[in-house]
Design an enzyme around this catalytic site. Structure first.
Site, PDB file in Angstrom:
ATOM      1  N   SER A   1       0.797  -1.217   0.000  1.00 50.33           N
ATOM      2  CA  SER A   1       0.000   0.000   0.000  1.00 50.33           C
ATOM      3  C   SER A   1       0.832   1.271   0.000  1.00 50.33           C
ATOM      4  O   SER A   1       1.648   1.482  -0.875  1.00 50.33           O
ATOM      5  CB  SER A   1      -0.941  -0.051   1.199  1.00 50.33           C
ATOM      6  OG  SER A   1      -1.844   1.002   1.139  1.00 50.33           O
ATOM      7  N   HIS A   2       0.647   2.091   1.029  1.00 54.29           N
ATOM      8  CA  HIS A   2       1.297   3.400   1.087  1.00 54.29           C
ATOM      9  C   HIS A   2       2.712   3.317   1.655  1.00 54.29           C
ATOM     10  O   HIS A   2       3.385   4.334   1.779  1.00 54.29           O
ATOM     11  CB  HIS A   2       0.455   4.323   1.964  1.00 54.29           C
ATOM     12  CG  HIS A   2       0.184   3.690   3.304  1.00 54.29           C
ATOM     13  ND1 HIS A   2      -0.666   2.623   3.441  1.00 54.29           N
ATOM     14  CD2 HIS A   2       0.703   3.931   4.509  1.00 54.29           C
ATOM     15  CE1 HIS A   2      -0.678   2.247   4.705  1.00 54.29           C
ATOM     16  NE2 HIS A   2       0.139   3.019   5.375  1.00 54.29           N
TER      17      HIS A   2
ATOM     18  N   ASP B   1      -2.610   6.457  -3.341  1.00 56.60           N
ATOM     19  CA  ASP B   1      -1.440   5.848  -2.698  1.00 56.60           C
ATOM     20  C   ASP B   1      -0.816   4.763  -3.571  1.00 56.60           C
ATOM     21  O   ASP B   1      -1.171   4.602  -4.743  1.00 56.60           O
ATOM     22  CB  ASP B   1      -1.820   5.272  -1.330  1.00 56.60           C
ATOM     23  CG  ASP B   1      -2.724   4.069  -1.458  1.00 56.60           C
ATOM     24  OD1 ASP B   1      -3.437   3.979  -2.475  1.00 56.60           O
ATOM     25  OD2 ASP B   1      -2.706   3.204  -0.566  1.00 56.60           O
TER      26      ASP B   1
ATOM     27  N   ASP C   1      -1.083   1.532  -3.960  1.00 59.90           N
ATOM     28  CA  ASP C   1      -1.907   0.546  -4.667  1.00 59.90           C
ATOM     29  C   ASP C   1      -3.261   1.093  -5.095  1.00 59.90           C
ATOM     30  O   ASP C   1      -4.127   0.330  -5.540  1.00 59.90           O
ATOM     31  CB  ASP C   1      -2.084  -0.714  -3.814  1.00 59.90           C
ATOM     32  CG  ASP C   1      -2.802  -0.437  -2.515  1.00 59.90           C
ATOM     33  OD1 ASP C   1      -2.706   0.696  -2.009  1.00 59.90           O
ATOM     34  OD2 ASP C   1      -3.468  -1.358  -1.994  1.00 59.90           O
TER      35      ASP C   1
ATOM     36  N   ASP D   1      -5.840   2.564  -3.463  1.00 60.74           N
ATOM     37  CA  ASP D   1      -7.105   2.472  -2.732  1.00 60.74           C
ATOM     38  C   ASP D   1      -7.365   3.669  -1.818  1.00 60.74           C
ATOM     39  O   ASP D   1      -8.483   3.865  -1.368  1.00 60.74           O
ATOM     40  CB  ASP D   1      -7.237   1.141  -1.971  1.00 60.74           C
ATOM     41  CG  ASP D   1      -6.115   0.883  -1.006  1.00 60.74           C
ATOM     42  OD1 ASP D   1      -5.209   1.736  -0.882  1.00 60.74           O
ATOM     43  OD2 ASP D   1      -6.130  -0.196  -0.368  1.00 60.74           O
ATOM     44  N   ARG D   2      -6.325   4.472  -1.546  1.00 55.84           N
ATOM     45  CA  ARG D   2      -6.547   5.643  -0.671  1.00 55.84           C
ATOM     46  C   ARG D   2      -6.719   6.913  -1.494  1.00 55.84           C
ATOM     47  O   ARG D   2      -6.347   6.947  -2.669  1.00 55.84           O
ATOM     48  CB  ARG D   2      -5.351   5.824   0.262  1.00 55.84           C
ATOM     49  CG  ARG D   2      -5.173   4.669   1.206  1.00 55.84           C
ATOM     50  CD  ARG D   2      -4.060   4.956   2.183  1.00 55.84           C
ATOM     51  NE  ARG D   2      -4.011   3.910   3.188  1.00 55.84           N
ATOM     52  CZ  ARG D   2      -3.510   4.066   4.404  1.00 55.84           C
ATOM     53  NH1 ARG D   2      -2.998   5.218   4.763  1.00 55.84           N
ATOM     54  NH2 ARG D   2      -3.514   3.063   5.258  1.00 55.84           N
TER      55      ARG D   2
ATOM     56  N   LYS E   1     -11.494  -0.258  -0.676  1.00 57.89           N
ATOM     57  CA  LYS E   1     -11.608   1.189  -0.797  1.00 57.89           C
ATOM     58  C   LYS E   1     -11.021   1.583  -2.144  1.00 57.89           C
ATOM     59  O   LYS E   1     -10.273   0.815  -2.743  1.00 57.89           O
ATOM     60  CB  LYS E   1     -10.924   1.898   0.367  1.00 57.89           C
ATOM     61  CG  LYS E   1      -9.477   1.518   0.628  1.00 57.89           C
ATOM     62  CD  LYS E   1      -9.022   2.157   1.929  1.00 57.89           C
ATOM     63  CE  LYS E   1      -7.567   1.868   2.257  1.00 57.89           C
ATOM     64  NZ  LYS E   1      -7.388   0.614   3.001  1.00 57.89           N
TER      65      LYS E   1
HETATM   66  C1  G16 Z   1      -4.071   1.217   8.373  1.00 59.51           C
HETATM   67  C2  G16 Z   1      -5.283   2.110   8.529  1.00 59.51           C
HETATM   68  C3  G16 Z   1      -6.549   1.334   8.223  1.00 59.51           C
HETATM   69  C4  G16 Z   1      -6.473   0.688   6.862  1.00 59.51           C
HETATM   70  C5  G16 Z   1      -5.199  -0.133   6.785  1.00 59.51           C
HETATM   71  C6  G16 Z   1      -4.968  -0.728   5.436  1.00 59.51           C
HETATM   72  O1  G16 Z   1      -4.137   0.168   9.296  1.00 59.51           O
HETATM   73  O2  G16 Z   1      -5.342   2.648   9.824  1.00 59.51           O
HETATM   74  O3  G16 Z   1      -7.653   2.177   8.313  1.00 59.51           O
HETATM   75  O4  G16 Z   1      -7.560  -0.139   6.630  1.00 59.51           O
HETATM   76  O5  G16 Z   1      -4.079   0.690   7.079  1.00 59.51           O
HETATM   77  O6  G16 Z   1      -4.930   0.286   4.471  1.00 59.51           O
HETATM   78  P1  G16 Z   1      -3.993   0.147   3.221  1.00 59.51           P
HETATM   79  O7  G16 Z   1      -4.366  -1.126   2.559  1.00 59.51           O
HETATM   80  O8  G16 Z   1      -4.255   1.373   2.415  1.00 59.51           O
HETATM   81  O9  G16 Z   1      -2.619   0.098   3.816  1.00 59.51           O
HETATM   82  P2  G16 Z   1      -3.315   0.184  10.670  1.00 59.51           P
HETATM   83  O10 G16 Z   1      -3.592  -1.145  11.286  1.00 59.51           O
HETATM   84  O11 G16 Z   1      -1.878   0.440  10.310  1.00 59.51           O
HETATM   85  O12 G16 Z   1      -3.872   1.349  11.442  1.00 59.51           O
END
Ligand code: G16
Length: 542
Positions: free
Chosen positions: A112-113, A276, A278, A280-281, A375
Site C-alpha cells: 500500500s502506502h 497511494d 496501490d 485504494d486511498r 476502498k
Molecule cells: C491502516 C489504517 C486502516 C487501513 C489499513 C490498510 O491500518 O489505519 O484504516 O484499513 O491501514 O490500508 P492500506 O491497505 O491502504 O494500507 P493500521 O492497522 O496500520 O492502522
C-alpha cells in the site's frame, strides 16, 4: 512438470490489518513467499479449475512474486489465472476484475502506502470471491498453516511474458494477461456522469492529480486526461516506479506536501487529489481547503445521490471505529443505517454483500462503495468531481455548508512510529487496566462518560472481533482512541485519534490542532505517552 518442494515453516507470517507486510529482504528469504502462497491455497477449498486474479502495485519484487504465484496457482489446480499487464492491477481494479469475471479469488501484491525498494516494504494479500480482503477466519487459517507447512507445489515452466496482452494455455491452465485499466475505467463511466464532469473541465475548472509514482498513474491518465478531457499534465508522477521515486506513496499532508502547497497557493487549481501505492486511498484538497477523510466520507454520503450510480439513495453508511462521527449525522438525517466496524476494509465486506451499507470509509484516507469490495482512491476523486459538477460550487463552499448543516467534527490522528514494541504493548495494557475506573473522572474540565476496549459483533456472520482499540468517550461527544497499527513493518506504531464535535457555526474556523489542544493534553495524561514511548511529539499528524 509439477514440483513438490520441501520447505521449513516460518513463524512470523501473521497477516495484519491488510495482508502480510514485511521488508523485501524478509520476503527474499528462502521459500518465504512460496510458503505464504501455499498456506493461502492450503486454507481454501473448491478452487480446482477455477480462476485466480493476480496483480500488484508494481513495487520492487512485484514481478518476481507474480511469476511465483502464477506457477504455484498452476501447480495447485486453478484452471485460469488473470494477471494485469506488467504485473499491474490497482487494489480496487483487482477487486473489480475478481467480481466481474466471477473469479474464485485473487492475490494482490502490495504494501500500500509504505515505501518500496530493495530494503523497503512488500506485501501479499488474499481476496475472496466477493472481491474483498479475506475475513479473519481465513487469515487466521493461513497463519496457522504457515507455521506447520512442510512443502509447496510449483510448476516447472518458463517465466510468463507479462508485457503482452493475450491468453496462452500451459499444462491445461489458461494464463490471460489483461489490460489493467479497461474494465475499471468502464465501471467508473457507469457510476459517474462523465459528461457533466467533462463540461465542468471544459469551462476551465482546473484539476490536478498526483499519482505519487505509484499504480494509479495509468488509471488516472486514462480517466482524467483521456476520458474527462483534463489537459495533459493534469496527472502528475504518472509512471509507476518500483521505488515510487524514493517517496512514501502515502497521500497525506506530510507525503503529498507539494500538492498541498500548490493547493494553498495564490494560483491554486480548483481541485487537487492524490492516491497511494496501490490506488485504494485518496487525498482531497480544494482551493485553499483540505478535506479530512472523515469529513469527505460524510460529504460524499450526503451528496452521493447526485451521481448516476447512487441516484436511488444509500442503504446505509459504515465507518471504522476511529473514523469521526461526521458520517453518523448524515445517516441520521437520511434515516439510514450506520455501522461502526474495526479498522480494516475486510470488516465492511459482509455489510456490503448483505446490502446493509452502500458507502464505507476510514479516517486513513479510505472511502469506497458497493461497486467493489476495497476502498477506491479514484472512485472518491470522481464522486467529488461529479458532485462539484452538479452543484457548481467550490470545494470550500460545499464543506462549509456541510458543517453549517451538521456541525463540525474537529479531528486529528497522531502517529508515533517505530516505537519499542514492548513499550507500545504496555501502554495499551495499562490503558486497559484503567478502563473500569475512568468513567466519572474529570481531566482538564472534560468528564469521561464511558471507556472500553472496542469489540465488534458482526451483524451478518455473528463473529466477534475483540481488542480493536481503546475508546475514551467524554461528555459532549468528544473522544480519544488509542490503538496499535497492524500494517507496520518495523517496531510498533501507536495511533492516537482525537475528536471534538462543534455545533456552533461561529467556531468552525479554528485551527484543528488548537481546537483539539485540551483533548491532546488529556490523551497524553491518560495514555502516559511520552513517559512510556520516550517521544515528546508524534512522528506524523494527519
Ligand atoms: C491502516 C489504517 C486502516 C487501513 C489499513 C490498510 O491500518 O489505519 O484504516 O484499513 O491501514 O490500508 P492500506 O491497505 O491502504 O494500507 P493500521 O492497522 O496500520 O492502522
Amino acid at each position: 512438470m509439477i514440483k513438490t518442494v520441501p520447505t521449513t515453516p516460518y513463524q512470523d507470517q501473521k497477516p495484519g490489518t491488510s495482508g502480510l507486510r514485511k521488508k523485501v529482504p524478509e520476503f527474499q528469504q528462502q521459500n518465504y513467499a512460496e510458503n505464504f502462497i501455499q498456506s493461502i491455497f492450503d486454507s481454501l477449498e473448491g478452487f480446482s479449475g477455477k480462476t485466480l486474479v493476480i496483480g500488484g502495485d508494481g513495487r520492487y519484487y512485484n514481478r518476481e512474486v507474480i511469476q511465483i504465484a502464477i506457477k504455484m496457482a498452476l501447480a495447485n489446480g486453478f484452471g485460469k489465472v488473470m494477471v494485469g499487464k506488467g504485473g499491474i492491477l490497482s487494489t480496487p481494479a483487482a477487486s473489480h476484475v475478481i467480481r466481474k469475471y466471477k473469479a474464485f479469488g485473487g492475490i494482490i501484491l502490495s504494501a500500500s502506502h509504505n515505501p518500496g525498494g530493495p530494503t523497503e516494504d512488500f506485501g501479499i494479500k488474499y481476496n475472496i470471491g466477493n472481491g474483498g480482503p479475506a475475513p479473519e477466519k481465513i487469515t487466521d487459517a493461513i497463519f496457522a498453516r504457515s507455521k506447520v507447512i512442510t512443502e509447496y507445489k510449483i510448476a516447472d515452466i518458463a517465466d510468463i511474458n507479462l508485457d503482452r496482452i493475450g491468453s496462452q494455455t500451459v499444462d491445461g491452465m489458461t494464463i490471460a494477461v489483461i489490460d489493467p485499466v479497461e474494465d475499471y475505467a468502464a465501471l467508473m463511466e457507469q457510476l459517474f456522469d462523465f459528461g457533466a464532469i467533462r463540461s465542468l473541465i471544459n469551462l476551465g475548472f482546473r484539476v490536478v492529480f498526483d499519482a505519487m509514482s505509484a499504480v494509479t498513474g495509468p488509471y488516472a491518465k486514462e480517466i482524467i486526461e483521456n476520458r474527462l478531457g483534463a489537459p495533459v499534465g493534469s496527472v502528475k508522477n504518472f509512471m509507476p516506479l518500483p521505488d515510487f521515486g524514493g517517496h512514501h506513496p502515502d497521500p497525506n499532508l506530510v507525503h503529498a506536501k507539494e500538492l498541498y502547497d500548490e493547493m494553498m497557493g495564490d494560483d491554486a487549481p480548483d481541485f487537487g487529489a492524490a492516491s497511494d501505492g496501490d490506488g485504494d486511498r485518496n487525498l482531497i484538497i480544494g482551493k485553499g481547503m483540505y478535506v479530512t477523510p472523515s469529513d469527505s466520507l460524510a460529504i460524499l454520503a450526503a451528496n452521493a445521490n447526485l451521481a448516476p450510480g447512487y441516484s436511488s439513495g444509500l442503504a446505509g453508511i459504515a465507518r471504522s471505529m476511529p473514523t469521526s462521527g461526521a458520517a453518523d449525522r448524515v445517516a441520521e438525517k437520511l434515516g439510514i443505517g450506520m455501522y461502526e466496524t474495526p479498522t480494516g476494509w475486510k470488516f465492511f465486506g459482509n455489510l456490503l454483500d448483505e446490502g446493509l451499507a452502500t458507502i464505507c470509509g476510514e479516517e486513513s484516507a479510505g472511502t469506497g462503495s458497493n461497486h467493489v469490495r476495497e476502498k477506491d482512491g479514484l472512485w472518491a476523486v470522481l464522486l467529488w468531481l461529479n458532485i462539484l459538477a452538479v452543484r457548481g460550487e467550490s470545494v470550500s463552499d460545499i464543506v462549509n455548508q456541510h458543517w453549517a448543516a451538521y456541525g463540525r467534527n474537529y479531528y486529528s490522528r497522531h502517529d508515533y512510529e517505530g516505537v519499542d514494541t514492548d513499550a507500545a504493548n504496555d501502554l495499551i495494557a495499562a490503558l486497559r487496566d484503567k478502563l473500569a475506573t475512568l468513567p466519572g473522572t474529570t481531566h482538564r474540565g472534560l468528564t469521561v462518560q464511558s471507556a472500553d476496549d472496542f469489540a465488534y459483533h458482526d451483524p451478518v456472520d455473528h463473529s466477534i472481533s475483540s481488542h480493536q482499540g481503546i475508546r475514551i468517550l467524554f461528555e459532549g461527544g468528544s473522544r480519544v482512541v488509542f490503538r496499535l497499527s497492524g500494517t507496520g513493518t518495523s517496531g510498533a506504531t501507536l495511533r492516537v485519534y482525537i475528536e471534538r464535535y462543534e455545533p456552533d457555526t461561529t467556531r468552525h474556523g479554528l485551527d484543528t490542532q488548537e481546537a483539539l489542544a485540551d483533548l491532546i493534553a488529556v490523551a497524553e495524561e491518560i495514555g502516559e505517552i511520552s513517559g512510556r514511548t520516550g517521544r515528546s511529539a508524534p512522528s506524523v499528524i494527519t
